[in-house]
Enzyme design. Structure first.
Site, PDB file in Angstrom:
ATOM      1  N   HIS A 179       0.855  -1.207   0.000  1.00 57.68           N
ATOM      2  CA  HIS A 179       0.000   0.000   0.000  1.00 57.68           C
ATOM      3  C   HIS A 179       0.884   1.249   0.000  1.00 57.68           C
ATOM      4  O   HIS A 179       1.334   1.721   1.041  1.00 57.68           O
ATOM      5  CB  HIS A 179      -0.895  -0.023   1.233  1.00 57.68           C
ATOM      6  CG  HIS A 179      -2.035   0.959   1.181  1.00 57.68           C
ATOM      7  ND1 HIS A 179      -2.074   2.041   0.319  1.00 57.68           N
ATOM      8  CD2 HIS A 179      -3.199   1.019   1.885  1.00 57.68           C
ATOM      9  CE1 HIS A 179      -3.206   2.712   0.514  1.00 57.68           C
ATOM     10  NE2 HIS A 179      -3.898   2.118   1.453  1.00 57.68           N
ATOM     11  N   HIS A 182      -2.497   6.990  -0.893  1.00 53.88           N
ATOM     12  CA  HIS A 182      -3.465   7.633   0.026  1.00 53.88           C
ATOM     13  C   HIS A 182      -2.910   8.242   1.300  1.00 53.88           C
ATOM     14  O   HIS A 182      -3.593   8.283   2.322  1.00 53.88           O
ATOM     15  CB  HIS A 182      -4.569   6.626   0.396  1.00 53.88           C
ATOM     16  CG  HIS A 182      -5.373   6.207  -0.802  1.00 53.88           C
ATOM     17  ND1 HIS A 182      -5.997   5.000  -0.895  1.00 53.88           N
ATOM     18  CD2 HIS A 182      -5.624   6.831  -1.970  1.00 53.88           C
ATOM     19  CE1 HIS A 182      -6.600   4.880  -2.061  1.00 53.88           C
ATOM     20  NE2 HIS A 182      -6.380   6.001  -2.734  1.00 53.88           N
ATOM     21  N   TYR A 184      -0.578   7.315   3.414  1.00 57.84           N
ATOM     22  CA  TYR A 184      -0.076   6.486   4.510  1.00 57.84           C
ATOM     23  C   TYR A 184       1.466   6.465   4.467  1.00 57.84           C
ATOM     24  O   TYR A 184       2.066   7.204   3.685  1.00 57.84           O
ATOM     25  CB  TYR A 184      -0.734   5.101   4.463  1.00 57.84           C
ATOM     26  CG  TYR A 184      -2.238   5.233   4.681  1.00 57.84           C
ATOM     27  CD1 TYR A 184      -2.729   5.673   5.913  1.00 57.84           C
ATOM     28  CD2 TYR A 184      -3.152   5.007   3.654  1.00 57.84           C
ATOM     29  CE1 TYR A 184      -4.090   5.860   6.122  1.00 57.84           C
ATOM     30  CE2 TYR A 184      -4.517   5.191   3.855  1.00 57.84           C
ATOM     31  CZ  TYR A 184      -4.977   5.617   5.090  1.00 57.84           C
ATOM     32  OH  TYR A 184      -6.323   5.820   5.293  1.00 57.84           O
TER      33      TYR A 184
HETATM   34  C1  FNR Z   1     -11.408   2.521   0.268  1.00 57.11           C
HETATM   35  N1  FNR Z   1     -10.201   2.629  -0.431  1.00 57.11           N
HETATM   36  C2  FNR Z   1      -9.087   1.935   0.020  1.00 57.11           C
HETATM   37  N2  FNR Z   1      -7.930   1.976  -0.694  1.00 57.11           N
HETATM   38  C3  FNR Z   1      -6.868   1.217  -0.326  1.00 57.11           C
HETATM   39  O1  FNR Z   1      -5.850   1.243  -0.999  1.00 57.11           O
HETATM   40  N3  FNR Z   1      -6.947   0.427   0.799  1.00 57.11           N
HETATM   41  C4  FNR Z   1      -8.060   0.361   1.582  1.00 57.11           C
HETATM   42  O2  FNR Z   1      -8.114  -0.401   2.552  1.00 57.11           O
HETATM   43  C5  FNR Z   1      -9.166   1.163   1.205  1.00 57.11           C
HETATM   44  N4  FNR Z   1     -10.315   1.194   1.949  1.00 57.11           N
HETATM   45  C6  FNR Z   1     -11.458   1.786   1.463  1.00 57.11           C
HETATM   46  C7  FNR Z   1     -12.667   1.616   2.146  1.00 57.11           C
HETATM   47  C8  FNR Z   1     -13.840   2.145   1.641  1.00 57.11           C
HETATM   48  C9  FNR Z   1     -15.138   1.891   2.333  1.00 57.11           C
HETATM   49  C10 FNR Z   1     -13.783   2.902   0.427  1.00 57.11           C
HETATM   50  C11 FNR Z   1     -15.047   3.477  -0.164  1.00 57.11           C
HETATM   51  C12 FNR Z   1     -12.592   3.098  -0.226  1.00 57.11           C
HETATM   52  C13 FNR Z   1     -10.175   3.204  -1.783  1.00 57.11           C
HETATM   53  C14 FNR Z   1     -10.729   2.184  -2.772  1.00 57.11           C
HETATM   54  O3  FNR Z   1      -9.861   1.057  -2.911  1.00 57.11           O
HETATM   55  C15 FNR Z   1     -10.930   2.795  -4.191  1.00 57.11           C
HETATM   56  O4  FNR Z   1      -9.697   3.241  -4.691  1.00 57.11           O
HETATM   57  C16 FNR Z   1     -11.896   3.954  -4.126  1.00 57.11           C
HETATM   58  O5  FNR Z   1     -13.109   3.567  -3.502  1.00 57.11           O
HETATM   59  C17 FNR Z   1     -12.228   4.497  -5.515  1.00 57.11           C
HETATM   60  O6  FNR Z   1     -12.752   3.456  -6.323  1.00 57.11           O
HETATM   61  P1  FNR Z   1     -14.337   3.336  -6.588  1.00 57.11           P
HETATM   62  O7  FNR Z   1     -15.013   3.153  -5.280  1.00 57.11           O
HETATM   63  O8  FNR Z   1     -14.755   4.625  -7.241  1.00 57.11           O
HETATM   64  O9  FNR Z   1     -14.444   2.148  -7.512  1.00 57.11           O
END
Ligand code: FNR
Length: 362
Positions: A179, A182, A184
């Site tokens: 990861h 975002h 982190y």
């Molecule tokens: C996330 N996202 C996310 N990204 C990641 O790298 N690790 C994670 O654990 C999470 N957790 C997470 C929880 C929830 C509830 C949401 C809505 C989003 C981001 C996710 O993987 C994704 O990149 C985004 O939601 C955008 O894609 P969608 O939802 O538009 O398809």
């Protein structure tokens, strides 16, 4: 077929193997989604149903962000993979995905400064590339100021990722996704609005990316590069992690990753632009990376298909749509209507509601 794709990921028996740019049978990937239902940082039995509901034979699932050590946590009830108990608890979940023919990667994670003392061993300060705190916002206790890692402490954190990857393989996962997105810890090193170091891990682009690449190298050496992916979000400024030149950062990472021969690079697209159009990551990034390229962020069926057709990605990861539609690939295939997601249950602890009770197609 992608050269880094291990034999067991290849679907020679696929009905349509020639059109597949990658080893995975389906282009629709489950994006990593934190659900905060791993009580005490231990994956729970209810995750067996949740992940198996979202498994299609040959499809790739990426598990929710999973802590690499006891300093990695920053949220309540997110899973870890550093203790024996956690490794054992993952096993039935991974087995359930495999029983349905899915491929399962564990997203390994360190929150860095996106944490507070309450999540840290002995109430110590969260660690980061910097001692600059995040803006606390309305909840003063949400983030407490981080402690800047000393140069000589960094190899131990790299090693935590290596061990977590080893544990993930022991739990049965097919591989890990590092990861690096975002805001982190890894992103806290890569982004110049956060990293204010003057040692070999800060300053130039190359130095800011050193930590990420050391982790990639250590993890690839430990479990094999064909079991390793990385998620990056150079364009995002989530958790106050902006960069003054995101394209250069993304390009440098995409190019540098090639030397390790890892399986995939998972790129989060830039956010919506001010005029409401979906901005896409520049083609230069996709072209620079030699392996499988996954794109994610705001995709629906049509634009996901278009991204693959236009060669901007090999696979598309879906987050919120997959959360609310356990049978998303089938719905896409049949052009069926989609369930709407309910934000209010994204992060609640209930083992069923908003988790495993989204309806399937009849
Ligand atoms: C996330 N996202 C996310 N990204 C990641 O790298 N690790 C994670 O654990 C999470 N957790 C997470 C929880 C929830 C509830 C949401 C809505 C989003 C981001 C996710 O993987 C994704 O990149 C985004 O939601 C955008 O894609 P969608 O939802 O538009 O398809």
């Amino acid at each position: 077929m992608h050269p880094n794709c291990p034999t067991e990921f290849r679907h020679e028996s696929s009905t349509d193997p020639d059109t597949l740019p990658c080893c995975f049978l389906f282009r629709v990937v489950l994006a990593p989604l934190t659900r905060q239902r791993s009580y005490g940082n231990v994956p729970q039995p209810h995750a067996v149903l949740y992940y198996s509901q979202r498994t299609t034979p040959g499809g790739l699932l990426i598990a929710e962000a999973t802590g690499v050590s006891d300093t990695a946590q920053g949220y309540t009830d997110t899973p870890g993979i550093w203790t024996r108990e956690q490794v054992e608890a993952w096993k039935p979940i991974v087995d359930a995905v495999h029983a349905k023919g899915g491929f399962f990667f564990c997203q390994i994670w360190h929150c860095g400064r996106v944490s507070n003392r309450g999540f840290q061993p002995n109430g110590q300060d969260p660690i980061s590339s910097t001692d600059k705190p995040l803006t606390p916002g309305i909840d003063e206790a949400r983030f407490t100021p981080p402690r800047r890692l000393r140069t000589e402490e960094i190899p131990a954190i790299v090693d935590d990722f290596r061990l977590a990857a080893r544990n993930a393989i022991e739990a049965g996962f097919d591989g890990v996704e590092i990861h690096g997105a975002h805001g982190y810890l890894i992103d806290q090193f890569m982004k110049d609005e956060v990293n204010d170091r003057t040692d070999k891990y800060g300053g130039s682009l190359e130095k800011r990316c050193r930590f990420a690449l050391e982790i990639v190298e250590a993890v690839a050496n430990e479990i094999g590069p064909d079991r390793v992916g990385i998620r990056l979000s150079p364009f995002a400024d989530y958790m106050e992690s902006g960069d003054s030149n995101p394209e250069a950062l993304g390009l440098h990472m995409a190019e540098s990753l090639n030397q390790y021969g890892i399986l995939y690079c998972h790129m989060v697209e830039p956010r919506m632009t001010a005029v409401g159009e979906m901005e896409q990551c520049p083609r230069t990034l996709r072209k620079a990376f030699k392996g499988t390229f996954i794109v994610a962020g705001g995709y629906a069926k049509e634009d996901g298909n278009k991204a693959v057709e236009e060669g901007r990605g090999d696979l598309v990861a879906y987050g919120r749509l997959f959360l609310a539609n356990p049978d998303l690939p089938r719905r896409f295939r049949q052009d069926a209507p989609l369930n709407k997601y309910d934000r209010t249950t994204f992060y609640t602890p209930d083992p069923v509601v908003g988790y495993t009770d989204y309806p399937f197609l009849e």
